[in-house]
Scaffold this motif. Sequence first.
Motif, PDB file in Angstrom:
ATOM      1  N   GLN A  89       0.817  -1.207   0.000  1.00 18.15           N
ATOM      2  CA  GLN A  89       0.000   0.000   0.000  1.00 18.15           C
ATOM      3  C   GLN A  89       0.856   1.264   0.000  1.00 18.15           C
ATOM      4  O   GLN A  89       0.615   2.174  -0.782  1.00 18.15           O
ATOM      5  CB  GLN A  89      -0.946  -0.005   1.210  1.00 18.15           C
ATOM      6  CG  GLN A  89      -2.025  -1.062   1.146  1.00 18.15           C
ATOM      7  CD  GLN A  89      -2.903  -0.934  -0.074  1.00 18.15           C
ATOM      8  OE1 GLN A  89      -3.430   0.132  -0.362  1.00 18.15           O
ATOM      9  NE2 GLN A  89      -3.059  -2.011  -0.823  1.00 18.15           N
ATOM     10  N   TRP A  90       1.871   1.325   0.874  1.00 18.23           N
ATOM     11  CA  TRP A  90       2.570   2.598   1.016  1.00 18.23           C
ATOM     12  C   TRP A  90       3.577   2.869  -0.099  1.00 18.23           C
ATOM     13  O   TRP A  90       3.852   4.029  -0.418  1.00 18.23           O
ATOM     14  CB  TRP A  90       3.210   2.735   2.394  1.00 18.23           C
ATOM     15  CG  TRP A  90       4.367   1.838   2.744  1.00 18.23           C
ATOM     16  CD1 TRP A  90       4.334   0.757   3.559  1.00 18.23           C
ATOM     17  CD2 TRP A  90       5.740   1.990   2.348  1.00 18.23           C
ATOM     18  NE1 TRP A  90       5.583   0.199   3.688  1.00 18.23           N
ATOM     19  CE2 TRP A  90       6.475   0.944   2.955  1.00 18.23           C
ATOM     20  CE3 TRP A  90       6.424   2.891   1.538  1.00 18.23           C
ATOM     21  CZ2 TRP A  90       7.842   0.777   2.772  1.00 18.23           C
ATOM     22  CZ3 TRP A  90       7.797   2.728   1.356  1.00 18.23           C
ATOM     23  CH2 TRP A  90       8.492   1.685   1.969  1.00 18.23           C
TER      24      TRP A  90
ATOM     25  N   PRO B 123       3.315   2.170  -3.555  1.00 17.18           N
ATOM     26  CA  PRO B 123       2.615   2.867  -4.652  1.00 17.18           C
ATOM     27  C   PRO B 123       2.069   4.226  -4.215  1.00 17.18           C
ATOM     28  O   PRO B 123       2.039   5.174  -5.014  1.00 17.18           O
ATOM     29  CB  PRO B 123       1.472   1.909  -5.010  1.00 17.18           C
ATOM     30  CG  PRO B 123       1.911   0.578  -4.506  1.00 17.18           C
ATOM     31  CD  PRO B 123       2.701   0.863  -3.274  1.00 17.18           C
ATOM     32  N   PHE B 124       1.623   4.322  -2.966  1.00 16.31           N
ATOM     33  CA  PHE B 124       1.113   5.591  -2.431  1.00 16.31           C
ATOM     34  C   PHE B 124       2.191   6.674  -2.492  1.00 16.31           C
ATOM     35  O   PHE B 124       1.953   7.775  -3.018  1.00 16.31           O
ATOM     36  CB  PHE B 124       0.650   5.369  -0.991  1.00 16.31           C
ATOM     37  CG  PHE B 124       0.431   6.632  -0.193  1.00 16.31           C
ATOM     38  CD1 PHE B 124      -0.706   7.391  -0.358  1.00 16.31           C
ATOM     39  CD2 PHE B 124       1.387   7.055   0.737  1.00 16.31           C
ATOM     40  CE1 PHE B 124      -0.906   8.549   0.375  1.00 16.31           C
ATOM     41  CE2 PHE B 124       1.192   8.209   1.471  1.00 16.31           C
ATOM     42  CZ  PHE B 124       0.056   8.963   1.292  1.00 16.31           C
ATOM     43  N   LEU B 125       3.384   6.379  -1.981  1.00 16.72           N
ATOM     44  CA  LEU B 125       4.465   7.378  -1.973  1.00 16.72           C
ATOM     45  C   LEU B 125       4.917   7.732  -3.382  1.00 16.72           C
ATOM     46  O   LEU B 125       5.195   8.899  -3.684  1.00 16.72           O
ATOM     47  CB  LEU B 125       5.651   6.858  -1.163  1.00 16.72           C
ATOM     48  CG  LEU B 125       5.601   7.058   0.348  1.00 16.72           C
ATOM     49  CD1 LEU B 125       6.913   6.602   0.974  1.00 16.72           C
ATOM     50  CD2 LEU B 125       5.334   8.520   0.708  1.00 16.72           C
ATOM     51  N   VAL B 126       5.016   6.726  -4.247  1.00 17.82           N
ATOM     52  CA  VAL B 126       5.411   6.987  -5.637  1.00 17.82           C
ATOM     53  C   VAL B 126       4.420   7.936  -6.298  1.00 17.82           C
ATOM     54  O   VAL B 126       4.806   8.891  -6.995  1.00 17.82           O
ATOM     55  CB  VAL B 126       5.507   5.670  -6.435  1.00 17.82           C
ATOM     56  CG1 VAL B 126       5.654   5.948  -7.931  1.00 17.82           C
ATOM     57  CG2 VAL B 126       6.690   4.838  -5.945  1.00 17.82           C
ATOM     58  N   THR B 127       3.134   7.692  -6.062  1.00 23.07           N
ATOM     59  CA  THR B 127       2.092   8.556  -6.631  1.00 23.07           C
ATOM     60  C   THR B 127       2.213   9.980  -6.111  1.00 23.07           C
ATOM     61  O   THR B 127       2.145  10.946  -6.889  1.00 23.07           O
ATOM     62  CB  THR B 127       0.695   7.996  -6.295  1.00 23.07           C
ATOM     63  OG1 THR B 127       0.593   6.650  -6.754  1.00 23.07           O
ATOM     64  CG2 THR B 127      -0.394   8.832  -6.942  1.00 23.07           C
ATOM     65  N   VAL B 128       2.392  10.128  -4.798  1.00 26.27           N
ATOM     66  CA  VAL B 128       2.498  11.460  -4.186  1.00 26.27           C
ATOM     67  C   VAL B 128       3.672  12.232  -4.784  1.00 26.27           C
ATOM     68  O   VAL B 128       3.524  13.370  -5.267  1.00 26.27           O
ATOM     69  CB  VAL B 128       2.662  11.351  -2.652  1.00 26.27           C
ATOM     70  CG1 VAL B 128       3.008  12.716  -2.062  1.00 26.27           C
ATOM     71  CG2 VAL B 128       1.386  10.826  -2.021  1.00 26.27           C
TER      72      VAL B 128
ATOM     73  N   VAL C 249       3.508   0.863 -10.438  1.00 25.37           N
ATOM     74  CA  VAL C 249       4.117   0.299  -9.231  1.00 25.37           C
ATOM     75  C   VAL C 249       3.138  -0.622  -8.517  1.00 25.37           C
ATOM     76  O   VAL C 249       3.525  -1.660  -7.965  1.00 25.37           O
ATOM     77  CB  VAL C 249       4.588   1.428  -8.291  1.00 25.37           C
ATOM     78  CG1 VAL C 249       5.053   0.871  -6.951  1.00 25.37           C
ATOM     79  CG2 VAL C 249       5.716   2.217  -8.936  1.00 25.37           C
ATOM     80  N   SER C 250       1.846  -0.273  -8.519  1.00 23.02           N
ATOM     81  CA  SER C 250       0.837  -1.141  -7.907  1.00 23.02           C
ATOM     82  C   SER C 250       0.803  -2.505  -8.577  1.00 23.02           C
ATOM     83  O   SER C 250       0.728  -3.543  -7.910  1.00 23.02           O
ATOM     84  CB  SER C 250      -0.549  -0.496  -8.000  1.00 23.02           C
ATOM     85  OG  SER C 250      -0.673   0.581  -7.122  1.00 23.02           O
ATOM     86  N   VAL C 251       0.875  -2.501  -9.897  1.00 25.99           N
ATOM     87  CA  VAL C 251       0.860  -3.766 -10.633  1.00 25.99           C
ATOM     88  C   VAL C 251       2.080  -4.606 -10.266  1.00 25.99           C
ATOM     89  O   VAL C 251       1.977  -5.805  -9.965  1.00 25.99           O
ATOM     90  CB  VAL C 251       0.810  -3.513 -12.154  1.00 25.99           C
ATOM     91  CG1 VAL C 251       1.004  -4.806 -12.922  1.00 25.99           C
ATOM     92  CG2 VAL C 251      -0.504  -2.864 -12.539  1.00 25.99           C
TER      93      VAL C 251
END
Length: 549
Positions: free
Chosen positions: A386-387, A389-394, A412-414
């Motif tokens: 969870q964190w 992909p979250f950080l990469v997106t941010v 990254v989630s994939v």
Amino acid sequence: MNKQTSLFSNIKGDFSAGLVVFLIAVPLCLGIALASGAPLFAGMISGIVGGLVIGFLSGSNLSVSGPAAGLTAVVLVAITKLGAFEVFLLSVVIAGVIQFIMGLLKAGTVANYFPSNVITGMLTAIGIIIILKQIPHAFGYDADSEGDFNFIQVNGDNSFTALLSTLNHINLGATLITIISIFIILYWNKIPKLNVVPAPLVAVLTGILLNSIFSGSSVLALGSNHLVTLPIPESFGDFIHQFTLPDFSAIGNKEVWITAATIAIVASIETLLNVEATDKLDPLKRHTPPNRELKAQGIGNIVSGLIGGLPITSVIVRSSANINAGGRTKLSTMVHGALLLTCTALIPGLLNKIPLATLAAVLLVTGYKLCKFSIFKEMFKNGKYQWVPFLVTVVAIVLTDLLVGIALGMAVSVLAILRGNIKSSYYFSKEKYHSGDGIRLELAQEVSFLNKASILLTLDHIPENITLIIDAHKTDYIDFDVLQTIREFKDIKAPQKNIKVILTGFKPVYRIQNTPDLTAEEKSSLQSAPIHTISTGSHKELLKELQLN
């Protein structure tokens, strides 16, 4: 329509929220038009259409639509390439038609595949960008226009160097107005009897009053460059003449169609992302039909293009401000559109007295609520899948733009979740289902976020008045998004359809509570109803068996 979503179920809160969104929308509409190289009035037109037309047609209770910051670069290049703003308007009309067709073809279902960690990352990044962009305005450094959310600004600064430049351009009057405005926004509603007046409105009126008082001081007074700058027509006739018709003679121009397709695709993706994010912020956890939203946006862009407006999308800045201000139905976005039309036509001079510092205060509070430290803490608690992909997106959204950041987060989630093994999320056998029956949904060994769409679709089509057992005994991994979907179905959707949900076999790491032991009466009722075990097959076959697709 139930009481919670009835248009007039929250009149006081929605009028208050609509007023707040209106105050924020004025400089954003103007700033986006300026950054797009379009007439300033075009930005106001798209805000009005977004509020009144799309607000009325949309299936979202809280989404607010208007000119999109993410399309400024596309619009700027298109107007230059096409050579005339009227020709560009034709592209906007065609883009709207394309969006409407996409809605008819149910292309909006792609929204089901957006992982929640990426959506949360987008919201957090938007909050950070709002704060970074509004700090200069809060201190009176207004070199960059409102509505510019790009990392690289038109004046050569970027989001970080602009903060350093602000140190050399601090305006004492603007700083005082910002501090007082933030204090009012945070504490006004805690004063008994006075809290019937929206805090942001009090802050805006206070900002106007303070600047009027400061006018006698060369140190504190704010010049017109620190205030909202709305075009002022000399008469109502001049106001009407600001509307512009598209040039239909350019219908055969290949570049017009290329521009239209680009706008339609980018606007649709941004809208679906923002609507999904808005649904996550909704206190009532309602779901917006994505295909209806595409059709509403398409009609909105057709109208906007026909009367001289910019392309429109759902906008998360205004939508989150709407929620924070107490909006609960789409009456609030329609109120904001009506206020934009009325004030632009009748009292633009009054709006031009509003200090940008006061609006910066409103947006700073909104931005903070989107990126609070507790959000980061919660994401880290949910594990690396969870964190990361979250950080990469941010980081990607803050340093690039919305679509690039979302694309990187999705990639990254994939990579993080699939681990090369995408399997069917559940099994079922072909049976006939009747009201009062029991259904057992047995989850597979691996359930990734790509399975979210099929599970969501299946749960939404479970018949009323049945008992549903969701069995996770065989699972080794269930994605966070799927767990959220199950929680939402059990707590919100199932009670509305009189469905009794029994959860069993969920491991403690999933942080979802199994159903406690049933009462003797419940066991007896359950045993008397046939249990159809869901085994082998696909969700499409199940829907066919339910005779609901």
